[in-house]
Scaffold this active site. Structure first.
Site, PDB file in Angstrom:
ATOM      1  N   HIS A  96       0.822  -1.205   0.000  1.00  0.00           N
ATOM      2  CA  HIS A  96       0.000   0.000   0.000  1.00  0.00           C
ATOM      3  C   HIS A  96       0.862   1.265   0.000  1.00  0.00           C
ATOM      4  O   HIS A  96       0.548   2.248  -0.684  1.00  0.00           O
ATOM      5  CB  HIS A  96      -0.923  -0.042   1.224  1.00  0.00           C
ATOM      6  CG  HIS A  96      -1.648   1.239   1.473  1.00  0.00           C
ATOM      7  ND1 HIS A  96      -1.290   2.099   2.489  1.00  0.00           N
ATOM      8  CD2 HIS A  96      -2.692   1.811   0.836  1.00  0.00           C
ATOM      9  CE1 HIS A  96      -2.109   3.147   2.476  1.00  0.00           C
ATOM     10  NE2 HIS A  96      -2.958   3.006   1.489  1.00  0.00           N
ATOM     11  N   GLU A 100      -3.490   7.880   7.392  1.00  0.00           N
ATOM     12  CA  GLU A 100      -4.549   7.067   6.772  1.00  0.00           C
ATOM     13  C   GLU A 100      -4.952   5.930   7.721  1.00  0.00           C
ATOM     14  O   GLU A 100      -6.135   5.637   7.893  1.00  0.00           O
ATOM     15  CB  GLU A 100      -4.087   6.513   5.422  1.00  0.00           C
ATOM     16  CG  GLU A 100      -5.177   5.701   4.726  1.00  0.00           C
ATOM     17  CD  GLU A 100      -4.798   5.234   3.326  1.00  0.00           C
ATOM     18  OE1 GLU A 100      -3.711   5.597   2.830  1.00  0.00           O
ATOM     19  OE2 GLU A 100      -5.605   4.496   2.732  1.00  0.00           O
ATOM     20  N   GLU A 160       1.976   1.880  -3.394  1.00  0.00           N
ATOM     21  CA  GLU A 160       0.857   2.444  -4.174  1.00  0.00           C
ATOM     22  C   GLU A 160       0.862   3.973  -4.064  1.00  0.00           C
ATOM     23  O   GLU A 160       0.740   4.685  -5.058  1.00  0.00           O
ATOM     24  CB  GLU A 160      -0.464   1.853  -3.681  1.00  0.00           C
ATOM     25  CG  GLU A 160      -1.700   2.411  -4.364  1.00  0.00           C
ATOM     26  CD  GLU A 160      -2.835   2.638  -3.385  1.00  0.00           C
ATOM     27  OE1 GLU A 160      -3.259   3.806  -3.245  1.00  0.00           O
ATOM     28  OE2 GLU A 160      -3.294   1.660  -2.746  1.00  0.00           O
ATOM     29  N   HIS A 161       1.011   4.485  -2.850  1.00  0.00           N
ATOM     30  CA  HIS A 161       1.095   5.945  -2.674  1.00  0.00           C
ATOM     31  C   HIS A 161       2.296   6.523  -3.412  1.00  0.00           C
ATOM     32  O   HIS A 161       2.214   7.577  -4.038  1.00  0.00           O
ATOM     33  CB  HIS A 161       1.231   6.283  -1.187  1.00  0.00           C
ATOM     34  CG  HIS A 161      -0.075   6.280  -0.445  1.00  0.00           C
ATOM     35  ND1 HIS A 161      -0.530   7.384   0.252  1.00  0.00           N
ATOM     36  CD2 HIS A 161      -1.012   5.322  -0.274  1.00  0.00           C
ATOM     37  CE1 HIS A 161      -1.695   7.095   0.817  1.00  0.00           C
ATOM     38  NE2 HIS A 161      -1.998   5.855   0.528  1.00  0.00           N
TER      39      HIS A 161
END
Lengths: 439, 449
Positions: free
Chosen positions: B73, B153, B76-77
């Site tokens: 993840h 997040e 991904e950022h």
């Protein structure tokens, strides 16, 4: 997910839309008006109904009545109890959704061409002959109460309620349309019948239809579905007397990340400067990764996962709102950055590049909204509620293009009030001054 | 929102992806592969001049090395940072300047990037997406700042949300030896240590054309898509060292497990139950189909068996539901949840749920209910033609989770062929208490008193 886009959807809904859609106005023999887009390629129809006023028509002392009433529309009608109604719906492979908010009660239906008449009969029963049986009332009341209890532990809900209380005076907007534990517990069947009568009436009804249906078929369908509704309902609400004091309110809540909701007075959608304000907001905090707030608060400083602002031109008040969430020890810095950006935009406006990019984005993104029968039906209902012309879609992007740098500079100066912003912070923020702003 | 906002959040916490599979009309789907191994799916919908461009990598959180949870993840950022030819943020800015939207998401078995734009911008999207598959240039500053963002997040999604924290504990208890027990976003203590090397080693091996599914949905011609894909993606060499996706597997579960999570922020306590369950396998989707329908029968709404027993015949629950997510590379779960009504204890709610399950095993499947469910599945094939993006998502998720195009296209028929006996056999096989985790989400002891 890199960023949650739920809020962008709300922004999208604030504005109606465009693409190559051909809208026909259909007036039924009985006098009900609908906007129709024929889409014969797939054998189903999406139907959107909206009744203006919604939960703001709750009678005095009956807060939550419209919400509970709406929740009961799918819980039994005519001679069917809740389960018989649900089985009938499943047997048609149709779906009906009932929702309510401060400004409208909405009904979203989709049904197959092959059993359209039966689906319309069933939908009609739910709208005109809801049973409100005591068994169903108690069951759904308990669900609403459960939701209210959850709201009391939800930082976003706590922030929204505090903000609404301080902003909207004696208007229904000041309180949650779900009601309170006390008000919902006290509601009777008579209250629900009264709420039904107050809200579901022809004089506040808007209809959008998209799908496999002709104007000739739609007219009689409208009369069958809606013809027996009462002509008039309760008087519509008055405008709210908006009064947002500058400052910071902290609601102490033990959780690691503070949620801040902020806002100031906004701009009505009918305002000739609304598109200039929309362009301005796109630059300042309009939900894209490129906005100044995202750039400064997230991309440069890593203070948050998401920050955005949005114009909220509601029917009875216009506000300009935003939200950010940061760890308790970092929320103070996030708020300071937002204040700075607000002030900078107010005094200096936007750059030529920003103006161009925002307009390109807003015009280019417009056709993307028309992605399915139900979204188009919703857009058309929104247009009607705003009193927009039926050919608006074809003209909308030109209105965005017409916004000039002078417009944005002037609107930024007039609209943005950096010293007038109010922040409601839920959490345990560190180093944050509360109360009114120092002079 | 009229009724139970909380339930929506709860279901979202239980299931990262929608549980209810829908099928599609197959005639508007074209598939092919490039020489470097990239698989391409084209879903045609010519009703609006718009296209969705999605690139799915067969790499998710369950492919992460031990100790680096959250790196899939995190990467991904980081894919929105600079490449050799683009500045940080330029990717999204370019999409926006072309009137489009873009985003990305990470799951256990895949990471996907998408843009939705005017159809004539497809080539530009491919050019940029191919660029960041090969040419990402990360700096230490990117790492520092973006790590703060993913920590916020996690704060927003999980730390601020007792339901999500509880869900993590349920998963961790369900999977003793498989990476599905580790949250997609990562454990906080490991997220804090993620560095440039973690991100790049994941990127270098997994971000390769032979590890991708390209899904294009909208107003496009398959031949044009093929040409564009060959131009932009076809030139990237395959990764020869791409490993097989072998994860450590679960041992047979032979003991029921329990989780009790207490948090002062809990407003509505509830009981959650998960059973380890088989997923949809290539060429063998029958049991998963039976479980898909079983979830509808047991907990798919007002007409379901649990609703009847717990919400209508008695008022034990204000809400009950059952969920099954068949699209998964490895063993998945079958889940149930019961929110007790006023004055009903968690123990009473759990007991009532188990009694209802026991009586279901005796009563069997109601033939009319099964027929209604199948009818709705058939209707879904019509409704889904209005949702090209939904079709695109289904192909992307399936093809990154061990299924083939043929499996996706056969799925509607497999569902229609499910019999009452299939459902009861699947129920008997999966709903074993010794293969389960039962969880209570509740307030702290002192708050209850």
């Amino acid at each position: 997910m890199r960023y949650i886009l739920a809020m962008m959807m709300a922004v999208v809904l604030a504005l109606p839309a465009r693409a190559d859609v051909e809208i026909t106005e259909v007036v039924s023999p009985g006098g009900i008006t609908a906007w129709l887009v024929q889409e014969p390629t797939i054998p189903f129809t999406a139907l959107e109904l909206r009744f203006r006023g919604g939960a703001s028509l709750d009678a005095p002392g009956k807060r939550g009545a419209t919400n509970l009433m709406t929740g009961l529309l799918e819980e039994g009608a005519a001679d069917m109890d809740a389960r018989a109604f649900a089985r009938a719906l499943e047997g048609l492979a149709a779906s009906f959704g009932y929702d309510v908010g401060d400004d409208a009660l909405s009904v979203s239906a989709r049904f197959l061409t092959e059993n359209r008449d039966a689906a319309v009969d069933l939908l009609r029963a739910s709208l005109l002959e809801p049973a409100f049986s005591s068994e169903a009332v108690e069951r759904v009341r308990q669900q609403v109460l459960t939701g209210l209890l959850s709201d009391e532990k939800d930082p976003d809900e706590l922030a929204a309620r505090a903000f609404d209380t301080l902003a909207y005076g004696g208007h229904p907007y000041a309180t949650s349309y779900s009601g309170t534990l006390e008000s919902v517990s006290a509601l009777t069947r008579d209250d629900l019948v009264a709420a039904h009568k107050a809200v579901l009436a022809k004089d506040r009804l808007y209809v959008g239809v998209v799908g496999d249906i002709t104007p000739e078929e739609l007219g009689p369908l409208l009369d069958e579905l809606l013809g027996d509704l009462p002509e008039t309902g309760a008087p519509l609400p008055q405008m709210a007397e908006l009064d947002i004091p500058a400052g910071v309110t902290v609601i102490d809540y033990e959780t690691p990340q503070s949620v801040a909701l902020f806002g100031q007075a906004g701009m009505a959608q009918e305002d000739p400067d609304f598109f200039a304000a929309t362009v301005l907001n796109q630059v300042l905090g309009g939900g894209s990764f490129e906005s100044r707030l995202m750039t400064e608060v997230r991309e440069k400083r890593g203070l948050t996962y998401g920050v955005y602002s949005y114009l909220a031109p509601r029917d009875y008040a216009a506000v300009y709102m935003g939200r950010v969430a940061s760890a308790n020890e970092r929320i103070g810095e996030a708020i300071a950055v937002i204040r700075d950006e607000w002030a900078k935009a107010a005094s200096q406006g936007v750059t030529e590049d920003e103006l161009r990019d925002a307009k390109t984005y807003l015009t280019g993104a417009y056709p993307l909204r028309f992605d399915g029968n139900a979204p188009i039906a919703r857009i058309m209902v929104g247009m009607q509620m705003l009193g927009l012309p039926i050919d608006y879609i074809a003209t909308r992007n030109a209105r965005v293009e017409a916004v000039t740098m002078d417009d944005v500079t002037r609107v930024a100066d007039e609209l943005l009030t950096p010293d007038g912003l109010h922040f409601v912070v839920v959490g345990q923020p560190e180093g944050l001054e509360t109360g009114p702003l120092p002079e | 929102m009229t009724k139970l906002r909380a339930v929506t959040a709860l279901i979202a916490a239980l299931l990262p992806m929608a549980a209810w599979a829908a099928s599609e009309a197959n005639e508007n789907v074209t598939t092919f592969a490039l020489d470097n191994g990239m698989q391409v799916v084209v879903v045609e919908d010519h009703r609006a001049p718009v296209v969705t461009h999605m690139l799915w990598y067969k790499a998710g959180s369950a492919d992460e090395p031990k100790g680096s949870s959250g790196v899939a993840h995190f990467l991904e950022h980081l894919l929105f940072k600079a490449t050799d030819t683009m500045e940080a943020g330029e990717f999204s800015a370019t999409v926006a300047a072309n009137g489009g939207r873009d985003n990305a998401f990470t799951s256990y078995d895949y990471t996907a990037y998408y843009q939705r734009v005017a159809a004539d911008r497809l080539g530009l999207m491919m050019k940029m997406e191919a660029d960041r598959m090969e040419n990402l240039r990360l700096t230490p500053e990117n790492i520092e700042t973006e790590r703060d963002v993913i920590i916020e997040e996690r704060n927003q999604r999980t730390e601020n949300n007792p339901q999500a924290l509880f869900g993590e504990q349920m998963n961790a208890a369900q999977y003793l030896n498989h990476r599905y027990g580790v949250p997609i976003i990562g454990w906080m203590h490991e997220m804090r240590t993620l560095d440039l090397e973690d991100a790049l080693s994941f990127y270098d091996i997994y971000y390769s054309p032979n590890n991708t599914i390209l899904v294009i949905a909208g107003d496009v011609d398959p031949d044009e898509v093929r040409q564009l894909a060959e131009t932009h993606y076809g030139v990237i060499p395959a990764e020869p060292d791409l490993p097989e996706r072998l994860r450590t597997e679960e041992p047979p579960q032979n003991a029921e497990r329990r989780v009790i999570f207490r948090d002062a922020r809990v407003a509505q306590p509830y009981v959650s139950r998960s059973y380890i369950a088989p997923e949809r396998d290539a060429g063998a989707q029958e049991e998963a189909a039976a479980l898909t329908i079983l979830a509808e029968i047991l907990g798919g709404g007002t007409t379901s068996y649990l609703a009847e027993k717990l919400q209508f015949d008695t008022q034990v629950a204000v809400y009950s539901g059952a969920f099954y997510r068949g699209v998964s590379l490895d063993d998945t779960t079958f889940d149930m949840v019961v929110l007790p009504g006023p004055g009903v204890s968690l123990q009473d709610a759990e007991d009532a749920m188990d009694e209802a399950l026991a009586s279901f095993m005796v009563d069997g499947v109601d033939a009319e209910q099964l027929e209604r469910i199948k009818l709705q599945l058939r209707a879904q094939q019509i409704y889904s033609r209005d949702d090209a993006d939904g079709v695109a998502n289904r192909y992307g998720a399936a093809l990154t989770s061990g299924l083939t195009v043929e499996d996706v296209q056969a799925w509607p028929d497999v569902l229609q062929a499910v019999t009452q006996e299939d459902i009861m056999a699947a129920a008997a096989s999966v709903l074993r208490i010794e293969g389960s985790v039962t969880g209570w989400l509740t307030k702290p002891v002192e708050a209850v008193q």
